[in-house]
Design an enzyme around this catalytic site. Structure first.
Site, PDB file in Angstrom:
ATOM      1  N   THR A  70       0.734  -1.281   0.162  1.00  0.00           N
ATOM      2  CA  THR A  70      -0.186   0.154  -0.007  1.00  0.00           C
ATOM      3  C   THR A  70       0.790   1.210   0.052  1.00  0.00           C
ATOM      4  O   THR A  70       1.909   1.384   0.678  1.00  0.00           O
ATOM      5  CB  THR A  70      -0.934  -0.122   1.229  1.00  0.00           C
ATOM      6  OG1 THR A  70      -1.574  -1.367   1.212  1.00  0.00           O
ATOM      7  CG2 THR A  70      -1.993   1.167   0.902  1.00  0.00           C
TER       8      THR A  70
ATOM      9  N   SER B 180     -11.868  -3.203   1.741  1.00  0.00           N
ATOM     10  CA  SER B 180     -10.648  -2.462   1.988  1.00  0.00           C
ATOM     11  C   SER B 180     -10.706  -1.866   3.332  1.00  0.00           C
ATOM     12  O   SER B 180     -12.037  -1.089   3.675  1.00  0.00           O
ATOM     13  CB  SER B 180     -10.509  -1.893   0.709  1.00  0.00           C
ATOM     14  OG  SER B 180      -9.308  -1.177   1.079  1.00  0.00           O
TER      15      SER B 180
HETATM   16  O1  DON Z   1      -7.336  -2.779   1.204  1.00  0.00           O
HETATM   17  C1  DON Z   1      -6.671  -3.027   2.114  1.00  0.00           C
HETATM   18  O2  DON Z   1      -7.299  -2.546   3.311  1.00  0.00           O
HETATM   19  C2  DON Z   1      -5.425  -3.590   2.421  1.00  0.00           C
HETATM   20  N1  DON Z   1      -5.196  -4.549   1.120  1.00  0.00           N
HETATM   21  C3  DON Z   1      -4.347  -2.791   2.573  1.00  0.00           C
HETATM   22  C4  DON Z   1      -2.962  -3.371   2.787  1.00  0.00           C
HETATM   23  C5  DON Z   1      -1.932  -2.593   3.536  1.00  0.00           C
HETATM   24  O3  DON Z   1      -2.139  -1.423   3.915  1.00  0.00           O
HETATM   25  C6  DON Z   1      -0.527  -3.140   3.911  1.00  0.00           C
HETATM   26  N2  DON Z   1      -0.074  -2.471   4.627  1.00  0.00           N
HETATM   27  N3  DON Z   1       0.397  -2.634   5.708  1.00  0.00           N
END
Ligand code: DON
Length: 581
Positions: A388, A459
Protein backbone atom coordinates in the site's frame (compact mmCIF):
# COMPACT_ATOMS: atom_id res chain seq x y z
CA UNK A 1 -0.45 -17.38 11.33
CA UNK A 2 -2.19 -14.15 10.49
CA UNK A 3 -0.09 -11.08 9.82
CA UNK A 4 -1.42 -9.26 12.83
CA UNK A 5 -0.37 -11.95 15.26
CA UNK A 6 2.84 -12.53 13.36
CA UNK A 7 3.93 -8.88 13.61
CA UNK A 8 2.92 -8.75 17.21
CA UNK A 9 4.93 -11.83 18.09
CA UNK A 10 8.04 -10.50 16.43
CA UNK A 11 7.81 -7.00 17.77
CA UNK A 12 6.80 -7.62 21.33
CA UNK A 13 8.50 -10.96 21.78
CA UNK A 14 5.47 -12.22 23.64
CA UNK A 15 6.37 -10.18 26.72
CA UNK A 16 3.68 -7.62 26.61
CA UNK A 17 0.50 -9.66 26.49
CA UNK A 18 -2.16 -8.16 28.76
CA UNK A 19 0.06 -5.53 30.27
CA UNK A 20 -0.77 -4.67 33.82
CA UNK A 21 -0.59 -1.13 35.14
CA UNK A 22 2.64 -1.92 36.94
CA UNK A 23 4.49 -2.75 33.72
CA UNK A 24 3.62 0.70 32.46
CA UNK A 25 5.64 2.26 35.19
CA UNK A 26 8.80 0.40 34.23
CA UNK A 27 11.48 1.15 31.68
CA UNK A 28 10.30 2.81 28.49
CA UNK A 29 10.46 1.24 25.05
CA UNK A 30 9.53 3.36 22.04
CA UNK A 31 8.17 1.40 19.12
CA UNK A 32 8.35 4.30 16.72
CA UNK A 33 11.32 4.10 14.37
CA UNK A 34 14.00 6.67 15.11
CA UNK A 35 12.95 9.92 13.41
CA UNK A 36 16.10 11.52 12.03
CA UNK A 37 16.07 15.15 10.84
CA UNK A 38 12.34 15.33 11.26
CA UNK A 39 11.90 18.68 9.47
CA UNK A 40 12.64 17.04 6.11
CA UNK A 41 9.21 15.42 6.32
CA UNK A 42 7.46 18.78 6.02
CA UNK A 43 7.43 21.17 3.08
CA UNK A 44 5.66 24.52 2.98
CA UNK A 45 4.78 25.93 -0.41
CA UNK A 46 2.97 28.88 -1.93
CA UNK A 47 1.46 26.84 -4.75
CA UNK A 48 0.78 23.13 -4.29
CA UNK A 49 2.38 20.11 -2.64
CA UNK A 50 2.76 16.40 -3.38
CA UNK A 51 3.06 14.09 -0.36
CA UNK A 52 3.83 10.48 -1.26
CA UNK A 53 5.38 7.74 0.83
CA UNK A 54 8.64 7.73 -1.15
CA UNK A 55 10.77 10.82 -1.97
CA UNK A 56 11.22 10.32 -5.75
CA UNK A 57 7.45 9.91 -6.18
CA UNK A 58 6.79 13.26 -4.47
CA UNK A 59 9.54 14.93 -6.50
CA UNK A 60 8.33 13.60 -9.84
CA UNK A 61 4.77 14.66 -8.95
CA UNK A 62 6.01 18.17 -8.11
CA UNK A 63 7.96 18.30 -11.41
CA UNK A 64 4.70 17.50 -13.23
CA UNK A 65 2.98 20.38 -11.38
CA UNK A 66 5.89 22.59 -12.46
CA UNK A 67 5.38 21.50 -16.06
CA UNK A 68 1.79 22.83 -15.94
CA UNK A 69 0.07 19.63 -14.87
CA UNK A 70 -2.69 19.57 -12.25
CA UNK A 71 -3.23 17.27 -9.25
CA UNK A 72 -4.53 14.46 -11.50
CA UNK A 73 -1.49 14.56 -13.79
CA UNK A 74 0.90 14.76 -10.83
CA UNK A 75 -0.97 11.95 -9.07
CA UNK A 76 -0.65 9.57 -12.02
CA UNK A 77 3.07 10.36 -12.33
CA UNK A 78 3.63 9.90 -8.59
CA UNK A 79 1.70 6.61 -8.39
CA UNK A 80 3.55 5.17 -11.39
CA UNK A 81 6.83 6.26 -9.79
CA UNK A 82 5.81 4.39 -6.63
CA UNK A 83 5.36 1.26 -8.76
CA UNK A 84 9.03 1.61 -9.73
CA UNK A 85 10.60 2.73 -6.45
CA UNK A 86 8.29 1.02 -3.98
CA UNK A 87 7.33 -2.23 -5.74
CA UNK A 88 6.66 -4.15 -2.53
CA UNK A 89 3.68 -1.92 -1.85
CA UNK A 90 1.77 -0.97 -4.96
CA UNK A 91 1.95 -1.03 -8.72
CA UNK A 92 0.26 -1.93 -11.99
CA UNK A 93 -0.50 -5.42 -10.65
CA UNK A 94 -2.63 -3.96 -7.84
CA UNK A 95 -5.52 -1.56 -7.38
CA UNK A 96 -6.82 1.27 -5.25
CA UNK A 97 -9.13 4.20 -4.73
CA UNK A 98 -8.88 7.91 -5.58
CA UNK A 99 -10.89 10.92 -4.55
CA UNK A 100 -10.54 13.94 -6.81
CA UNK A 101 -11.96 17.37 -6.06
CA UNK A 102 -12.15 19.64 -9.10
CA UNK A 103 -11.74 23.23 -7.93
CA UNK A 104 -13.64 24.66 -10.93
CA UNK A 105 -16.76 22.48 -10.68
CA UNK A 106 -16.52 21.98 -6.89
CA UNK A 107 -17.37 18.31 -7.45
CA UNK A 108 -15.69 15.39 -5.70
CA UNK A 109 -15.45 12.13 -7.66
CA UNK A 110 -14.60 8.75 -6.11
CA UNK A 111 -12.84 6.29 -8.41
CA UNK A 112 -12.99 2.60 -7.43
CA UNK A 113 -10.27 0.61 -9.15
CA UNK A 114 -10.18 -2.10 -6.51
CA UNK A 115 -9.07 -5.55 -7.64
CA UNK A 116 -11.96 -7.93 -8.37
CA UNK A 117 -12.35 -11.64 -7.65
CA UNK A 118 -11.98 -13.79 -10.78
CA UNK A 119 -15.18 -15.13 -12.38
CA UNK A 120 -14.27 -18.67 -11.31
CA UNK A 121 -13.95 -17.66 -7.62
CA UNK A 122 -16.47 -19.00 -5.12
CA UNK A 123 -17.09 -19.08 -1.40
CA UNK A 124 -15.12 -22.27 -0.79
CA UNK A 125 -12.22 -21.39 -3.05
CA UNK A 126 -9.68 -21.89 -0.28
CA UNK A 127 -11.15 -25.04 1.30
CA UNK A 128 -8.84 -28.04 1.15
CA UNK A 129 -10.29 -31.30 2.50
CA UNK A 130 -12.92 -29.32 4.37
CA UNK A 131 -10.43 -26.93 6.02
CA UNK A 132 -9.74 -23.41 4.82
CA UNK A 133 -6.10 -22.96 3.85
CA UNK A 134 -5.50 -19.23 4.44
CA UNK A 135 -2.04 -19.40 2.87
CA UNK A 136 -3.61 -19.94 -0.56
CA UNK A 137 -5.20 -16.49 -0.37
CA UNK A 138 -1.85 -15.03 0.67
CA UNK A 139 0.71 -16.25 -1.88
CA UNK A 140 0.45 -17.88 -5.29
CA UNK A 141 -1.94 -17.76 -8.23
CA UNK A 142 -5.15 -18.21 -6.23
CA UNK A 143 -4.34 -15.06 -4.23
CA UNK A 144 -4.49 -12.86 -7.32
CA UNK A 145 -7.55 -10.71 -8.00
CA UNK A 146 -8.01 -8.87 -11.31
CA UNK A 147 -5.76 -5.78 -11.15
CA UNK A 148 -7.40 -2.35 -11.38
CA UNK A 149 -4.56 0.16 -11.13
CA UNK A 150 -3.99 0.77 -14.87
CA UNK A 151 -7.75 1.37 -15.37
CA UNK A 152 -7.77 3.70 -12.36
CA UNK A 153 -4.89 5.87 -13.49
CA UNK A 154 -6.25 5.97 -17.04
CA UNK A 155 -9.62 7.14 -15.78
CA UNK A 156 -8.16 9.70 -13.34
CA UNK A 157 -6.12 11.19 -16.16
CA UNK A 158 -8.86 10.94 -18.80
CA UNK A 159 -11.41 12.71 -16.61
CA UNK A 160 -9.26 15.39 -15.03
CA UNK A 161 -5.72 15.48 -16.47
CA UNK A 162 -4.45 18.35 -18.57
CA UNK A 163 -1.10 17.08 -19.86
CA UNK A 164 -0.70 14.30 -22.41
CA UNK A 165 -1.02 10.75 -21.01
CA UNK A 166 2.39 9.81 -22.42
CA UNK A 167 3.91 12.88 -20.78
CA UNK A 168 2.81 11.84 -17.28
CA UNK A 169 4.07 8.28 -17.77
CA UNK A 170 7.49 9.21 -19.11
CA UNK A 171 9.24 10.13 -15.81
CA UNK A 172 8.41 6.74 -14.25
CA UNK A 173 9.35 4.88 -17.45
CA UNK A 174 12.68 6.69 -17.57
CA UNK A 175 13.37 5.97 -13.92
CA UNK A 176 12.61 2.27 -14.43
CA UNK A 177 14.86 2.09 -17.50
CA UNK A 178 17.77 4.06 -16.05
CA UNK A 179 17.57 2.70 -12.53
CA UNK A 180 17.43 4.25 -9.08
CA UNK A 181 19.10 3.55 -5.74
CA UNK A 182 17.22 1.05 -3.57
CA UNK A 183 15.66 2.87 -0.62
CA UNK A 184 16.05 1.78 3.00
CA UNK A 185 12.40 0.58 3.24
CA UNK A 186 12.69 -1.50 0.05
CA UNK A 187 15.99 -3.01 1.25
CA UNK A 188 14.24 -3.81 4.51
CA UNK A 189 11.34 -5.57 2.76
CA UNK A 190 13.81 -7.62 0.72
CA UNK A 191 15.74 -8.67 3.83
CA UNK A 192 12.53 -9.59 5.64
CA UNK A 193 11.30 -11.63 2.71
CA UNK A 194 14.62 -13.30 1.85
CA UNK A 195 13.61 -16.84 2.84
CA UNK A 196 10.19 -16.61 1.18
CA UNK A 197 11.65 -15.17 -2.01
CA UNK A 198 13.85 -18.26 -2.36
CA UNK A 199 10.66 -20.10 -3.39
CA UNK A 200 9.82 -17.42 -5.98
CA UNK A 201 12.93 -17.32 -8.22
CA UNK A 202 11.44 -15.11 -10.95
CA UNK A 203 10.59 -12.39 -8.45
CA UNK A 204 13.82 -12.87 -6.51
CA UNK A 205 15.91 -12.40 -9.63
CA UNK A 206 14.49 -8.90 -10.18
CA UNK A 207 16.03 -7.79 -6.91
CA UNK A 208 19.29 -9.78 -7.15
CA UNK A 209 22.74 -8.95 -8.47
CA UNK A 210 24.64 -11.08 -10.97
CA UNK A 211 25.83 -13.43 -8.22
CA UNK A 212 22.26 -13.94 -7.08
CA UNK A 213 22.66 -11.88 -3.89
CA UNK A 214 19.69 -9.71 -2.92
CA UNK A 215 20.33 -6.02 -3.58
CA UNK A 216 20.88 -3.73 -0.62
CA UNK A 217 20.14 -0.13 0.23
CA UNK A 218 21.83 2.19 -2.26
CA UNK A 219 22.38 -0.48 -4.93
CA UNK A 220 21.00 0.57 -8.31
CA UNK A 221 17.84 -1.23 -9.39
CA UNK A 222 17.16 -1.17 -13.15
CA UNK A 223 13.71 -2.36 -14.28
CA UNK A 224 13.79 -2.83 -18.05
CA UNK A 225 10.82 -5.20 -17.79
CA UNK A 226 8.60 -2.61 -16.12
CA UNK A 227 9.92 0.13 -18.42
CA UNK A 228 8.70 -2.00 -21.34
CA UNK A 229 5.19 -2.20 -19.88
CA UNK A 230 5.16 1.54 -19.17
CA UNK A 231 6.29 2.29 -22.75
CA UNK A 232 3.41 0.19 -24.11
CA UNK A 233 0.92 1.96 -21.85
CA UNK A 234 2.35 5.37 -22.85
CA UNK A 235 1.93 4.58 -26.52
CA UNK A 236 -1.29 2.52 -26.60
CA UNK A 237 -3.17 3.38 -23.41
CA UNK A 238 -4.23 0.62 -21.01
CA UNK A 239 -5.98 -1.64 -23.53
CA UNK A 240 -2.99 -4.05 -23.97
CA UNK A 241 -3.05 -4.58 -20.20
CA UNK A 242 -6.65 -5.78 -20.25
CA UNK A 243 -6.86 -7.41 -23.70
CA UNK A 244 -3.68 -8.06 -25.60
CA UNK A 245 -0.06 -8.90 -25.03
CA UNK A 246 0.25 -7.83 -21.39
CA UNK A 247 -3.08 -9.47 -20.48
CA UNK A 248 -1.94 -12.77 -21.98
CA UNK A 249 1.33 -12.67 -20.04
CA UNK A 250 -0.54 -11.97 -16.77
CA UNK A 251 -2.94 -14.90 -17.27
CA UNK A 252 -0.04 -17.15 -18.19
CA UNK A 253 1.89 -16.23 -15.01
CA UNK A 254 -1.15 -16.71 -12.76
CA UNK A 255 -2.09 -20.04 -14.29
CA UNK A 256 1.48 -21.33 -14.03
CA UNK A 257 1.02 -20.78 -10.30
CA UNK A 258 -2.32 -22.64 -10.08
CA UNK A 259 -4.51 -19.57 -10.22
CA UNK A 260 -7.88 -19.07 -11.90
CA UNK A 261 -7.60 -15.57 -13.37
CA UNK A 262 -8.72 -15.63 -17.01
CA UNK A 263 -8.47 -13.40 -20.06
CA UNK A 264 -12.22 -12.75 -19.63
CA UNK A 265 -11.60 -11.45 -16.10
CA UNK A 266 -9.13 -8.92 -17.48
CA UNK A 267 -11.13 -7.90 -20.53
CA UNK A 268 -14.31 -7.38 -18.47
CA UNK A 269 -12.59 -5.37 -15.72
CA UNK A 270 -14.17 -1.96 -15.29
CA UNK A 271 -13.34 1.02 -13.14
CA UNK A 272 -16.40 2.09 -11.13
CA UNK A 273 -17.02 5.80 -10.47
CA UNK A 274 -18.85 6.15 -7.15
CA UNK A 275 -20.48 8.82 -5.02
CA UNK A 276 -18.20 9.69 -2.11
CA UNK A 277 -19.63 9.32 1.40
CA UNK A 278 -19.90 12.74 3.02
CA UNK A 279 -20.00 13.71 6.67
CA UNK A 280 -19.83 16.87 8.74
CA UNK A 281 -17.69 17.28 11.79
CA UNK A 282 -17.09 20.45 13.80
CA UNK A 283 -17.59 22.72 10.80
CA UNK A 284 -15.60 20.54 8.37
CA UNK A 285 -17.02 18.59 5.45
CA UNK A 286 -15.43 15.14 5.13
CA UNK A 287 -15.45 13.51 1.67
CA UNK A 288 -14.44 9.88 1.90
CA UNK A 289 -14.38 6.59 0.02
CA UNK A 290 -17.59 4.48 -0.02
CA UNK A 291 -17.61 0.62 -0.13
CA UNK A 292 -15.84 -1.52 -1.11
CA UNK A 293 -13.70 0.64 1.15
CA UNK A 294 -14.69 0.47 4.78
CA UNK A 295 -12.58 3.53 5.54
CA UNK A 296 -15.05 6.27 4.67
CA UNK A 297 -18.01 4.85 6.59
CA UNK A 298 -15.89 3.88 9.61
CA UNK A 299 -14.22 7.28 9.76
CA UNK A 300 -17.42 9.31 9.47
CA UNK A 301 -19.29 7.01 11.84
CA UNK A 302 -16.59 7.37 14.52
CA UNK A 303 -16.53 11.16 14.09
CA UNK A 304 -20.35 11.28 14.28
CA UNK A 305 -20.28 9.37 17.57
CA UNK A 306 -17.78 11.86 18.97
CA UNK A 307 -20.16 14.75 18.31
CA UNK A 308 -22.47 13.21 20.95
CA UNK A 309 -19.78 12.80 23.59
CA UNK A 310 -18.43 15.27 26.02
CA UNK A 311 -14.91 14.85 24.70
CA UNK A 312 -12.21 16.71 26.61
CA UNK A 313 -10.14 19.05 24.52
CA UNK A 314 -6.73 17.76 25.66
CA UNK A 315 -5.74 15.07 23.15
CA UNK A 316 -3.68 13.14 25.72
CA UNK A 317 -6.29 13.20 28.46
CA UNK A 318 -7.08 9.52 29.23
CA UNK A 319 -10.80 10.33 29.66
CA UNK A 320 -10.84 11.78 26.15
CA UNK A 321 -8.75 8.97 24.65
CA UNK A 322 -11.06 6.39 26.18
CA UNK A 323 -14.09 7.98 24.47
CA UNK A 324 -12.29 8.25 21.13
CA UNK A 325 -11.17 4.62 21.24
CA UNK A 326 -14.67 3.45 22.19
CA UNK A 327 -16.08 5.36 19.19
CA UNK A 328 -13.53 3.66 16.95
CA UNK A 329 -14.47 0.24 18.35
CA UNK A 330 -18.15 0.84 17.48
CA UNK A 331 -17.12 1.72 13.93
CA UNK A 332 -14.89 -1.36 13.55
CA UNK A 333 -17.60 -3.63 14.96
CA UNK A 334 -20.03 -2.34 12.33
CA UNK A 335 -17.33 -2.73 9.68
CA UNK A 336 -17.15 -6.42 10.59
CA UNK A 337 -20.92 -6.83 10.61
CA UNK A 338 -22.18 -4.80 7.69
CA UNK A 339 -19.50 -3.95 5.19
CA UNK A 340 -18.41 -5.56 1.95
CA UNK A 341 -18.90 -4.86 -1.76
CA UNK A 342 -22.15 -2.88 -2.02
CA UNK A 343 -22.70 -4.18 -5.56
CA UNK A 344 -23.27 -7.64 -4.04
CA UNK A 345 -24.76 -7.07 -0.61
CA UNK A 346 -27.10 -4.63 1.16
CA UNK A 347 -25.28 -2.03 3.24
CA UNK A 348 -27.43 0.30 5.38
CA UNK A 349 -25.11 3.25 4.68
CA UNK A 350 -27.70 5.92 5.50
CA UNK A 351 -28.43 4.34 8.84
CA UNK A 352 -24.76 3.83 9.70
CA UNK A 353 -24.02 7.48 8.95
CA UNK A 354 -27.16 8.91 10.54
CA UNK A 355 -27.09 11.18 13.52
CA UNK A 356 -29.71 9.09 15.38
CA UNK A 357 -27.56 5.98 15.10
CA UNK A 358 -24.44 7.86 16.20
CA UNK A 359 -26.36 9.18 19.21
CA UNK A 360 -27.55 5.67 20.10
CA UNK A 361 -24.03 4.23 19.97
CA UNK A 362 -22.61 7.22 21.87
CA UNK A 363 -25.18 6.74 24.62
CA UNK A 364 -23.90 3.20 25.15
CA UNK A 365 -20.36 4.37 25.84
CA UNK A 366 -19.41 4.30 29.51
CA UNK A 367 -16.85 7.00 30.38
CA UNK A 368 -15.37 4.77 33.07
CA UNK A 369 -15.21 1.37 31.43
CA UNK A 370 -15.02 -0.65 28.23
CA UNK A 371 -18.21 -2.54 27.22
CA UNK A 372 -18.82 -6.23 26.63
CA UNK A 373 -17.46 -7.29 23.25
CA UNK A 374 -20.85 -7.53 21.54
CA UNK A 375 -22.15 -4.21 22.86
CA UNK A 376 -20.26 -2.43 20.09
CA UNK A 377 -22.01 -1.51 16.85
CA UNK A 378 -24.97 -3.66 15.87
CA UNK A 379 -23.10 -6.93 15.93
CA UNK A 380 -25.49 -9.56 17.35
CA UNK A 381 -24.17 -11.57 20.30
CA UNK A 382 -24.43 -14.89 18.41
CA UNK A 383 -21.95 -15.08 16.49
CA UNK A 384 3.44 -5.05 8.77
CA UNK A 385 3.93 -2.65 7.15
CA UNK A 386 4.41 -3.60 3.57
CA UNK A 387 1.88 -3.13 0.89
CA UNK A 388 0.00 0.00 0.00
CA UNK A 389 1.01 3.51 -0.87
CA UNK A 390 -0.73 6.86 -0.57
CA UNK A 391 -0.41 10.09 -2.51
CA UNK A 392 -2.02 13.34 -1.39
CA UNK A 393 -1.87 16.43 -3.56
CA UNK A 394 -3.40 19.89 -3.47
CA UNK A 395 -2.22 21.81 -6.51
CA UNK A 396 -1.78 25.58 -6.91
CA UNK A 397 -5.37 25.89 -8.19
CA UNK A 398 -6.73 24.00 -5.18
CA UNK A 399 -7.63 20.84 -7.08
CA UNK A 400 -7.39 18.10 -4.48
CA UNK A 401 -6.36 14.47 -4.87
CA UNK A 402 -6.13 11.61 -2.39
CA UNK A 403 -5.27 8.17 -3.80
CA UNK A 404 -4.39 4.98 -1.97
CA UNK A 405 -3.13 2.05 -4.02
CA UNK A 406 -1.98 -1.40 -3.03
CA UNK A 407 -0.90 -4.88 -3.98
CA UNK A 408 -1.80 -5.81 -0.35
CA UNK A 409 0.96 -7.43 1.71
CA UNK A 410 4.70 -7.30 0.87
CA UNK A 411 5.21 -8.09 -2.82
CA UNK A 412 1.54 -9.18 -3.05
CA UNK A 413 0.96 -12.75 -4.21
CA UNK A 414 4.68 -13.08 -5.14
CA UNK A 415 3.45 -14.09 -8.61
CA UNK A 416 5.59 -12.17 -11.10
CA UNK A 417 4.98 -11.50 -14.79
CA UNK A 418 8.55 -11.56 -16.08
CA UNK A 419 7.96 -10.06 -19.52
CA UNK A 420 6.53 -6.84 -18.10
CA UNK A 421 7.91 -6.72 -14.58
CA UNK A 422 4.49 -6.90 -12.93
CA UNK A 423 4.08 -8.03 -9.33
CA UNK A 424 0.53 -9.30 -8.93
CA UNK A 425 -1.57 -8.48 -5.89
CA UNK A 426 -2.87 -10.85 -3.19
CA UNK A 427 -6.04 -8.84 -2.63
CA UNK A 428 -8.12 -12.06 -2.35
CA UNK A 429 -6.74 -12.21 1.22
CA UNK A 430 -8.83 -9.10 2.06
CA UNK A 431 -11.98 -11.21 1.80
CA UNK A 432 -12.98 -13.13 4.89
CA UNK A 433 -12.09 -16.40 3.18
CA UNK A 434 -13.51 -18.19 6.23
CA UNK A 435 -16.46 -16.05 7.32
CA UNK A 436 -16.45 -15.44 11.07
CA UNK A 437 -12.70 -15.98 11.32
CA UNK A 438 -10.12 -13.16 11.19
CA UNK A 439 -8.36 -12.43 7.92
CA UNK A 440 -4.62 -11.76 7.66
CA UNK A 441 -5.04 -8.36 9.34
CA UNK A 442 -6.95 -9.94 12.22
CA UNK A 443 -10.10 -8.31 10.86
CA UNK A 444 -13.33 -10.13 11.59
CA UNK A 445 -15.93 -10.32 8.82
CA UNK A 446 -18.92 -12.41 7.89
CA UNK A 447 -20.79 -13.45 4.73
CA UNK A 448 -20.94 -9.78 3.71
CA UNK A 449 -17.25 -10.07 2.82
CA UNK A 450 -17.16 -13.72 1.72
CA UNK A 451 -15.52 -14.65 -1.61
CA UNK A 452 -17.81 -14.46 -4.62
CA UNK A 453 -17.16 -14.30 -8.36
CA UNK A 454 -16.43 -10.73 -9.56
CA UNK A 455 -16.89 -9.28 -6.06
CA UNK A 456 -14.42 -6.71 -4.70
CA UNK A 457 -12.89 -7.48 -1.30
CA UNK A 458 -13.56 -5.06 1.54
CA UNK A 459 -10.74 -2.60 2.05
CA UNK A 460 -9.55 -0.28 4.82
CA UNK A 461 -7.96 2.17 2.40
CA UNK A 462 -9.27 5.62 3.27
CA UNK A 463 -8.27 8.39 0.88
CA UNK A 464 -10.07 11.41 2.36
CA UNK A 465 -10.57 15.07 1.44
CA UNK A 466 -11.67 17.62 4.06
CA UNK A 467 -13.20 20.98 3.18
CA UNK A 468 -13.89 23.99 5.37
CA UNK A 469 -16.60 26.30 4.03
CA UNK A 470 -16.10 24.73 0.62
CA UNK A 471 -12.35 25.43 0.63
CA UNK A 472 -9.63 22.75 0.81
CA UNK A 473 -8.44 21.97 4.32
CA UNK A 474 -6.81 18.55 4.09
CA UNK A 475 -6.02 15.74 1.65
CA UNK A 476 -5.05 12.66 3.65
CA UNK A 477 -4.64 8.89 3.52
CA UNK A 478 -2.38 6.09 4.69
CA UNK A 479 -1.07 2.58 4.30
CA UNK A 480 -1.26 0.00 7.06
CA UNK A 481 -4.28 -2.29 6.66
CA UNK A 482 -6.83 -1.58 9.43
CA UNK A 483 -4.40 0.91 10.98
CA UNK A 484 -5.13 3.13 7.99
CA UNK A 485 -8.52 3.98 9.50
CA UNK A 486 -7.18 4.85 12.95
CA UNK A 487 -4.18 6.67 11.47
CA UNK A 488 -6.41 8.93 9.35
CA UNK A 489 -8.97 9.33 12.17
CA UNK A 490 -6.44 10.51 14.78
CA UNK A 491 -4.60 12.78 12.32
CA UNK A 492 -7.90 14.51 11.41
CA UNK A 493 -8.76 14.99 15.09
CA UNK A 494 -5.29 16.22 16.02
CA UNK A 495 -4.80 18.63 13.13
CA UNK A 496 -8.29 20.01 12.60
CA UNK A 497 -9.79 19.84 16.07
CA UNK A 498 -6.83 20.11 18.42
CA UNK A 499 -4.81 22.48 16.20
CA UNK A 500 -1.73 20.29 16.47
CA UNK A 501 1.02 21.13 13.99
CA UNK A 502 0.63 18.56 11.13
CA UNK A 503 4.21 17.25 11.47
CA UNK A 504 3.81 16.89 15.25
CA UNK A 505 0.53 15.06 14.69
CA UNK A 506 2.19 12.55 12.37
CA UNK A 507 5.28 11.99 14.51
CA UNK A 508 3.37 11.59 17.81
CA UNK A 509 2.94 8.14 19.29
CA UNK A 510 0.01 6.52 17.55
CA UNK A 511 -2.69 4.26 19.02
CA UNK A 512 -4.97 1.75 17.31
CA UNK A 513 -8.07 -0.32 18.12
CA UNK A 514 -10.10 -2.43 15.70
CA UNK A 515 -12.69 -3.88 18.12
CA UNK A 516 -11.34 -7.44 17.79
CA UNK A 517 -8.74 -8.29 19.00
CA UNK A 518 -9.90 -6.58 22.20
CA UNK A 519 -6.61 -4.78 22.56
CA UNK A 520 -5.62 -1.15 22.45
CA UNK A 521 -2.29 -1.03 20.66
CA UNK A 522 0.03 1.87 21.48
CA UNK A 523 3.33 2.74 19.92
CA UNK A 524 5.32 2.75 23.14
CA UNK A 525 5.16 0.84 26.38
CA UNK A 526 5.35 3.94 28.48
CA UNK A 527 2.78 6.60 27.75
CA UNK A 528 1.40 8.89 30.43
CA UNK A 529 -2.21 8.02 29.75
CA UNK A 530 -1.86 4.23 29.71
CA UNK A 531 -2.53 3.46 33.38
CA UNK A 532 -5.86 5.22 33.33
CA UNK A 533 -6.91 3.39 30.19
CA UNK A 534 -6.01 0.07 31.82
CA UNK A 535 -8.13 1.16 34.80
CA UNK A 536 -11.11 1.61 32.44
CA UNK A 537 -10.73 -2.00 31.29
CA UNK A 538 -8.67 -1.59 28.15
CA UNK A 539 -6.14 -4.29 27.51
CA UNK A 540 -3.21 -2.14 26.41
CA UNK A 541 -0.32 -3.56 24.46
CA UNK A 542 2.78 -1.92 23.09
CA UNK A 543 3.64 -2.70 19.49
CA UNK A 544 4.96 -1.19 16.33
CA UNK A 545 2.15 0.65 14.57
CA UNK A 546 2.52 0.14 10.86
CA UNK A 547 0.31 2.87 9.48
CA UNK A 548 2.11 5.53 7.43
CA UNK A 549 0.05 8.69 6.93
CA UNK A 550 0.66 11.18 4.10
CA UNK A 551 -1.16 14.51 3.94
CA UNK A 552 -1.37 17.99 2.47
CA UNK A 553 -2.84 20.64 4.79
CA UNK A 554 -4.08 23.92 3.34
CA UNK A 555 -4.39 27.06 5.43
CA UNK A 556 -5.20 30.58 4.21
CA UNK A 557 -1.67 31.22 2.98
CA UNK A 558 0.17 27.97 2.43
CA UNK A 559 0.12 24.38 1.32
CA UNK A 560 1.88 22.22 3.93
CA UNK A 561 2.84 18.70 2.91
CA UNK A 562 3.80 16.14 5.55
CA UNK A 563 4.96 12.58 4.98
CA UNK A 564 5.29 9.88 7.58
CA UNK A 565 8.87 9.22 8.75
CA UNK A 566 7.72 5.69 9.63
CA UNK A 567 7.96 5.01 5.90
CA UNK A 568 10.50 7.61 4.82
CA UNK A 569 8.69 9.55 2.09
CA UNK A 570 9.59 13.22 1.69
CA UNK A 571 7.03 15.76 0.39
CA UNK A 572 7.85 18.02 -2.56
CA UNK A 573 6.53 21.30 -3.94
CA UNK A 574 6.75 22.92 -7.35
CA UNK A 575 9.15 25.84 -7.67
CA UNK A 576 7.86 29.02 -6.01
CA UNK A 577 5.64 31.09 -8.29
CA UNK A 578 7.39 34.47 -8.83
CA UNK A 579 4.01 36.15 -9.51
CA UNK A 580 2.43 34.96 -6.32
CA UNK A 581 2.72 37.26 -3.30
O1 DON B 1 -7.23 -2.76 1.14
C1 DON B 1 -6.78 -2.99 2.26
O2 DON B 1 -7.33 -2.67 3.29
C2 DON B 1 -5.44 -3.71 2.37
N1 DON B 1 -5.20 -4.46 1.18
C3 DON B 1 -4.35 -2.70 2.63
C4 DON B 1 -3.03 -3.38 2.83
C5 DON B 1 -2.02 -2.53 3.50
O3 DON B 1 -2.24 -1.38 3.80
C6 DON B 1 -0.73 -3.21 3.78
N2 DON B 1 0.10 -2.36 4.58
N3 DON B 1 0.54 -2.52 5.60
Amino acid sequence: MDLFRHCFTIVTFGLLIALSASVWAEESVDFRPHFDQVEQYRVTSDGGVVAADEPLASQIGADVLDAGGNAADAGVAAMLTLSVTNPASSGLGGGGFCLYRDAATEQTTALDFRETAPGAAHRDLYAVDGEVDHSLARHGGLAVATPGEPAGLWSLHGRFGELQWSEVIEPARKLAAQGHPISAPLANHLRNMEDTLDDWPELRQVFSDEEGQLLEEGDILVREDLARALAILAEEGVRPFYAGEIADAIVDAVQRHDGILSTEDLSSYALIPREPVVGEFEGYEIHAMPPPSSGGIALIQALNILTHLDAEADRHDPAYLHLVVEALKHAFADRAHWLGDADFIEIPTDKLLSDEYAEKLASRIDPDSVLDTYAYGTTPPDHEMAGTAHVSIIDGHDNMLACTTTINTRFGSLVFVPEYGLILNNEMADFNVEPGEPNIFGLIGNEQNAVEAKKRPLSSMSPTLVLENGRPALSIGASGGPMIISGVFFAILDILIHDVDPLDAITSHRIHHQWIPETLFVEADHLPFADELVARGHSVEARRIFSAVQLVFRNDDDWIGVTDPRKGGIPAAPDPDPDRQ
